[in-house]
Structure formats: C-alpha cells, structure tokens
Design an enzyme around this catalytic site. Structure first.
Site, mmCIF file in Angstrom:
data_model
loop_
_atom_site.group_PDB
_atom_site.id
_atom_site.type_symbol
_atom_site.label_atom_id
_atom_site.label_comp_id
_atom_site.label_asym_id
_atom_site.label_seq_id
_atom_site.Cartn_x
_atom_site.Cartn_y
_atom_site.Cartn_z
ATOM 1 N N ARG B 280 32.032 48.031 18.755
ATOM 2 C CA ARG B 280 31.583 48.094 17.365
ATOM 3 C C ARG B 280 32.303 46.985 16.598
ATOM 4 O O ARG B 280 33.522 47.060 16.407
ATOM 5 C CB ARG B 280 31.900 49.471 16.767
ATOM 6 C CG ARG B 280 31.870 49.457 15.271
ATOM 7 C CD ARG B 280 32.105 50.773 14.564
ATOM 8 N NE ARG B 280 33.039 51.729 15.117
ATOM 9 C CZ ARG B 280 34.339 51.828 14.776
ATOM 10 N NH1 ARG B 280 34.870 50.980 13.937
ATOM 11 N NH2 ARG B 280 35.084 52.776 15.301
ATOM 12 N N HIS B 284 33.965 51.607 11.179
ATOM 13 C CA HIS B 284 33.262 52.868 11.477
ATOM 14 C C HIS B 284 32.195 53.142 10.415
ATOM 15 O O HIS B 284 31.030 53.357 10.715
ATOM 16 C CB HIS B 284 34.280 54.015 11.545
ATOM 17 C CG HIS B 284 33.662 55.379 11.504
ATOM 18 N ND1 HIS B 284 32.847 55.849 12.505
ATOM 19 C CD2 HIS B 284 33.751 56.369 10.585
ATOM 20 C CE1 HIS B 284 32.444 57.079 12.202
ATOM 21 N NE2 HIS B 284 32.976 57.419 11.040
ATOM 22 N N TYR B 293 43.936 49.670 13.088
ATOM 23 C CA TYR B 293 44.008 50.177 14.464
ATOM 24 C C TYR B 293 43.539 49.198 15.537
ATOM 25 O O TYR B 293 43.544 49.525 16.703
ATOM 26 C CB TYR B 293 43.251 51.507 14.587
ATOM 27 C CG TYR B 293 41.800 51.490 14.146
ATOM 28 C CD1 TYR B 293 40.795 51.048 15.019
ATOM 29 C CD2 TYR B 293 41.422 51.917 12.873
ATOM 30 C CE1 TYR B 293 39.466 51.045 14.631
ATOM 31 C CE2 TYR B 293 40.091 51.918 12.473
ATOM 32 C CZ TYR B 293 39.114 51.486 13.358
ATOM 33 O OH TYR B 293 37.803 51.483 12.976
#
Lengths: 357, 405
Positions: B280, B284, B293
């Site tokens: 991705r 998100h 992260y």
C-alpha cells in the site's frame, strides 16, 4: 430448486440419504389433525417439517441438527426426510453458521439455523449485530435477509456453565432484529412458521426448561401474530408481564395469589422486539400495577425497558412503581445453585408484598 | 458442544484412510508466481508455475483497468484532502491484485469486497458516485448489490468471506453456475472469521475464491507481527484446498492464477486461497500517518515495483501499446477523474425521513412514531428558518421533545 445428492455439500462421504420429501413422510399442513398432547420441542419439530415441505427455499443447518436431530431433538428426523441438501450438519463454528446463512439468504434461501445453547451464540455476535441486523439498512432495503436463528436459552435444566444464559437484551438492543419467544406448544408451532415466513431476520428464543411442556394441540395451528402479546389470564389487581420460561412462573404466581385473594392478570409478551405497547398498556390501565419477570440479570436487562416504556405511557394509571423480578446480577450460577437465582412464584408474590396496597 | 460429531469424523477418516484418498493439495511455491518481472520482462521457468501470459487483448484490458483505477484513486484521495469525503482507504499500489482478480469473474459471479476495494467496484462497472456514497457519508452504501452482483464493502475484517461462502453454497444448491470471489487483507487473515470461511468453504466444496492482498501492514502493524507463517497461501494446505503465492504487483500473474481458481470453482473443484504479495503506497486512510511505522526507503523501494509501470513497459516492448492508444487510455482516465470530481462537488440531497425506511421489512409502530416525531421537528426547523430568513437552525425542536406516545 434442485435437490442434490448426498455430496451436495462436500466430497467426503455424507451420512444419511437425500430423499425427496414424499407425501407420506411429510405431514400435510393443510389438514388439521385431532388435538393430541404435543410438547414445545415437538411443535418446533413439526413447524420445521412443514416449513421445509411447503417452501423449497427453506434450509436447516447447524451443529448436530442432521442425523442426530439436534441435542434437544428439535430437528429430529428432518435430515432423513429432506436429505443432505436441505438439512445438514455444519462445522462447529457459530460465526460461520450465521455468516454463511447471510450469504445464502442474499441468494434467495431462507435458512433456519441453530446456536445449540444460548452462550454459544456469542461467537456469532458480530455477524448478527453488524451484518444480519443491518444488511437491509446498509443496502437501502435492496437486500432482505430472511434468516431465523433458533437459540435454546435460559436455565432450569441443570446445565453447566455457558448452557443457561438469557441473552435477549443483546438482541433486543439491536435495531433490525425481531426477537420472539414462545411459552407454549401452540405458539411454538405458529410463531416459528411465522418467523420463517418473515422477510426480517428473527432471533427465535426457545425456553429450554419448557421444551417438554405439553398441551393438546391440533396441527397445523395458527395463534395470534407473533408480534402481539397475549393475556393468558385475566385479573384486576396486578399485571404480571412475562415471556418464555417465566410465563409458567407468572401463571403459578397467579394461582398462588388467587388463594391469597389477589386477582392477577398474566401477559405473555411473546415478542420482545417489537414490544406490544397496546396489549401491555391496556392491561396496566386496567390493573394499575405491573411487575415484569425474567431470568436474565436485572441490571440493564429487558425488564428495565419494559418498566420504562410502561411508565412513560401509563404513569397516571399506575398506583405503584413497576417492579422487576429477575435473576441476580451475577454470572448464571452452577446447576446446584441455580434454584436460588431463578425467579419463582413465591419470589414474585413476595415482591408484590413490598408495595403499599 | 458437538464433540460427538467431531469424534465421528475423525474416526471415519482414520478407519477409512479417507485422508489419503483426497486430492493432494497444491503446495504454494517458495517464490511468488510471476509472469512479468519488475522490469517488464516476461519470466521464464519455474516461477511461472505452469501459468501462461493472458492474451494481449486481456493484458490491454487489465492495463486500461489499472490506469483508470489509479487515476480514480488519486482523484478521490485529493477530494478527501479537500474535505469532500469523510475518509477514503486508498488502493494505490494494489491495482494488480484488485483488477487482476476482478477481471477473472464472469457477469453472473459475485464479488465480496472490503472497504479498500473501491477500484474493484469501479472495474466491475459501479459508477463513482455510487462507490463513494459510503465514504462521503450520505448512506452506508450507494449501489444495488443485485444489479452489480457485489456485496456491500465490509468494514469488519473477514466477515464478508463467510457471506461469500454462503452465497456460493446457495448457488451450488440451486444448481446455478455462480462463483463468489472475496477480497481480504493480510490483517483480516488473523480474524476468526477468515479461518471459519476457509474451513466452511473447503468442507462444503463451495465455489469460492479467496484473494488475500498482503500489502504489508494492517494499519500500522507489519506482516511479521501479523503472522509467523512463511506465506499466507501456505495455510491452504491445512484447509485441504489449493493455495497460490503470487507476485501481487504482476497483474498478468494475478489474473492467470485467479482465472484458474475461478474456473476450478466453476467446474466443481471447490475453493482456492490466493495470496498476492503487494504494497500500500498511500496511508491506511487520510487520518493515518505512515511515517510513524515505515521508512521512506521502504516506500521508495516498492515504488520501483509499480504494477502499472511494469505492465506498460511490457506492452510497449511487445508492440501492443503505442503512443496513440496510451494517450486514449490516459484521456479516458482524465474523463473519469473529471466525472468523479463533478459528482463529489455536488452536495447530496438527503431525506432524513429515509432513516426509518430500511430497518425492517415489516412495519413497526415504534418507528412510525419516531418518524412522525422527526417529521414534526423538521417542519419546525423549516418554519423557524423561513421566519428568521437566516441559516437553517438545528436548535429549533418540536414542542414535544422525546414524545413518542
């Protein structure tokens, strides 16, 4: 709909045989039989049998509902009569049972599924509350889910942990679900037929301590619509509001009360959601006093909803606050202690004695 | 619970040696299956696992689908930043998984997507404004499931996989030629419903294809903390179904493998589990901060593995895609972006009274009363607004607040 062979649902050898329902094996729903002693479990079995015979889109599946006929024998002989493609044992997984029933209903089937025991329905909580209850709303009415979830519920049979819960408040708090519970064999038959025919998902709570209660019933029987409450006994002094297993308790309390000169009216709710304000309201206006009886813990329980609704609508007809006679606010007790937890007729009368008459 | 039947099954298998009699599950390959490598060069040898490149026409169709999907995704992300949508989970970088899988379905087949799979819906012909209805917040979904044979995009993880198994089983029972394909993320495979769906599908031999898009992160949790398995496709062995580990940025491989799985399901071969290894690129959703992260280097690396650029390089080298066609597709993508902008720049007209219309099939007195209450409240609001000729006030309420009797 095609009735498939034994391997309709898998490649491994299936047990039982796939029989096309034969006229001789299936009770004809059109011809009333003579009244005969019938238990609630027997009435539910007859309702499933007649529904399967009448509508090829009805299917029955769940844990042990096949050749065994269910742990309470409610699905007895259905597998042998209707075959593996209509009645079958699923893997042991409640979320899977409800989740796959949702997909089947999207494709035009009318699944009647079983959770075996009340607390075993909790793994399916997400599928029931997030999907089954909401699919119609999410899809602006385009998708109907005519699924019936049969849940044998409540205590009184000496069941061990997780076998005696009353989970009704979880389901009644969920918009999109219809929640009903019969208290006698005639209602058990009629209400299950109606639940299966309903285009809304129905949580069908079966009071397992009353499974073996018998009445003389001529099948097929149609009682009042399942969303209506019924006055089972007329009285003038107080209305006892009960449902499922506590209807018997309420009727016992009425008999005991009569001996003490108290005229008790008993209302069997039958439907917990929707709630029949009309029938309950009329009774309370007549008697001026009301108490609600259930096995589930009192705090945040269904009785709180009943008490609040009736108070909001009938406050000026009430002569005393509405009482709740319920289970204690403890996890359902072990078999040897459950008698202390369950509401009894004596406990109901003792509660009524706390009012100033 | 149902111990008796479990014991019976186990006993039956051991006594009759049924386990040996069942078909040997296909073991996923060590390396992901791929047909076109990251430089756009066709792969030869074991990595292909016997699969062949789709026909040039199909490859062009997949390319067109991916270009449109990416432009749509970029446009919607921009609109979200402008506040036109409440949220949007981007699929930038995952086009090969989505388009490759969806293009393997026939008209009669069903798709069970998640919230991230908007471009799969687009590829199956759902109009942008109907896809985005949910993310704009005007209704939970905006399309007709029966018209497009697509279930509502599921937000709880893996729940829709069970619905796919149920629908496919119903179709099988009715004798209909219908396959259900469901899209899952790597995080979803940690949910119990994923296990139950794999197991039910295999036991019932349901015509279902599970496509797991392993994009590396479940919001912020990396795959290494999601599963200790070598690959998610490996899990198929334990369920008694074929599993395939695929390069999820190679649309040719995704399409070839998924098509084979759909064909297998259609011919009575039961379910298949496919894992597409992808990434991705975007966050998100718009409320996520991926810099907390994952590293810039990691994202930069995955950008070099871009699924759209890879196929474009291949198609140009093979002569199937010239400048003219490339421009034509780019123009179509711009047109789609413009239509999406136009649709989202219009304020939706909502009827608050519709709140009560789709809760039950049967009429409910309580909802009828609550509907009447809201109707009175709305009427009072409108009359207040017309008197003051100012902005519509939400403070104006009915004279009988809370009254439903």
């Amino acid at each position: 709909m095609t009735i498939l062979d034994d391997n309709a649902l898998g490649t491994s050898a299936a047990t039982g045989s796939a029989l096309t329902p034969s006229p001789s094996a299936v009770a004809s729903p059109g011809t009333p039989a003579a009244p005969a002693p019938l238990s609630i479990a027997g009435a539910l079995n007859a309702a499933l049998r007649d529904a399967l015979a009448d509508d090829p889109s009805v299917v029955v599946f769940g844990e042990d509902v096949g050749p065994l006929g269910g742990v309470f024998r409610v699905t007895d002989a259905l597998h042998a009569t209707f075959g593996e493609s209509r009645v079958w044992d699923s893997p042991l997984a409640e979320s899977g049972i409800v989740g796959t029933a949702i997909g089947m209903a999207m494709y035009g089937l009318r699944p009647v599924i079983e959770m075996q025991f009340d607390a075993f329905s909790y793994p399916a909580f997400e599928q029931i509350t997030s999907h089954l209850a909401k699919m119609r709303n999410r899809t602006r009415g385009r998708v109907s889910l005519p699924v019936v979830i049969r849940i044998p519920y409540a205590g009184g049979i000496g069941g061990v942990e997780h076998h005696s819960d009353s989970s009704e408040a979880y389901w009644t708090h969920t918009p999109g679900l219809t929640v009903v519970t019969p208290s006698n064999p005639a209602d058990a038959y009629s209400m299950l037929r109606e639940a299966i025919a309903s285009d809304d998902p129905v949580i069908f709570l079966e009071p397992k301590s009353r499974y073996w209660s018998k009445d003389a019933v001529a099948l097929p029987v149609r009682t009042a619509p399942m969303t209506r409450a019924q006055v089972l006994r007329e009285g003038t002094d107080v209305t006892l509001i009960a449902y499922g297993p506590t209807v018997k308790t309420a009727l016992e309390a009425a008999t005991l009360g009569e001996a003490e000169g108290l005229s008790v009216e008993v209302v069997d709710l039958r439907s917990l959601s929707p709630f029949d304000d009309e029938t309950v309201g009329a009774s309370v206006r007549k008697t001026g006093r009301a108490a609600v009886i259930h096995e589930a813990a009192q705090f945040g329980g269904y009785g709180a909803e009943v008490a609040a609704r009736v108070t909001e609508r009938q406050f000026f007809h009430l002569q005393a606050p509405i009482l709740r006679i319920a289970g204690f606010d403890v996890p359902f007790p072990s078999p040897q202690l459950e008698e202390h937890h369950l509401p009894t007729a004596e406990r109901v009368l003792a509660a009524l004695d706390t009012w100033e008459w | 619970m149902a111990l008796a039947s479990l014991v019976a099954l186990l006993h039956d298998d051991i006594m009759n040696d049924d386990v040996a009699a069942r078909a040997e599950p296909v073991r996923p390959t060590q390396k992901p299956i791929r047909l076109i490598d990251e430089k756009g060069v066709p792969v030869e040898g074991a990595e292909r696992a016997g699969f062949v490149l789709p026909e040039p026409e199909m490859l062009l169709d997949l390319y067109r689908g991916m270009v449109l999907a990416r432009r749509f995704d970029v446009q919607v992300t921009a609109l979200t930043r402008q506040g036109r949508l409440a949220t949007y989970p981007s699929a930038f970088g995952q086009e090969a998984c989505e388009i490759g899988a969806v293009r393997s379905l026939g008209e009669q087949d069903w798709l069970f997507p998640t919230y991230r799979d908007s471009i799969a819906l687009l590829t199956r012909g759902v109009p942008p404004e109907q896809i985005l209805s949910s993310f704009r917040g005007d209704w939970h979904m905006g399309f007709d499931p029966y018209e497009h044979r697509i279930s509502p995009q599921a937000t709880p993880l893996a729940t829709q996989a069970l619905h796919a198994v149920g629908l496919a089983t119903a179709a099988k029972l009715k004798g209909d030629d219908v396959v259900a394909l469901t899209l899952l993320g790597d995080g979803a495979t940690s949910e119990g419903d994923a296990h139950e769906a794999f197991n039910f599908a295999s036991v019932w031999q349901a015509p279902v294809v599970f496509v797991v898009q392993n994009n590396g992160y479940a919001i912020s949790v990396p795959f290494a903390k999601q599963s200790h398995a070598r690959t998610l496709a490996d899990r198929a062995i334990g369920y008694g179904m074929p599993g395939y580990f695929v390069d999820g940025n190679d649309v040719a491989a995704m399409h070839a493998v998924t098509s084979a799985a759909v064909q297998n399901a259609r011919s009575g071969g039961g379910p298949t589990l496919i894992e597409g290894l992808t990434y991705r690129i975007e966050s998100h959703t718009n409320s996520d901060d991926p810099t907390r992260y994952r590293s810039k280097d990691e994202v930069a690396h995955w950008k070099t593995l871009d699924p759209v650029a890879r196929l474009e390089t291949y198609l140009r080298a093979s002569g199937a895609l010239g400048d003219e066609l490339r421009q034509e597709i780019a123009d179509a993508a711009e047109e789609l972006a413009g239509a999406t902008r136009d649709a989202m720049n219009t304020n939706p007209v909502l009827d608050p009274l519709e709140l009560f219309d789709h809760v039950y099939a049967a009429e409910r007195p309580a909802l009828r009363e609550q509907r009447a209450f809201l109707e009175r409240e709305l009427a009072a609001t409108v009359s207040t607004a017309s008197v003051s000729s100012g902005s519509v006030s939400t403070a104006s309420v009915s004279a009988e607040p809370g009254s439903t009797s």
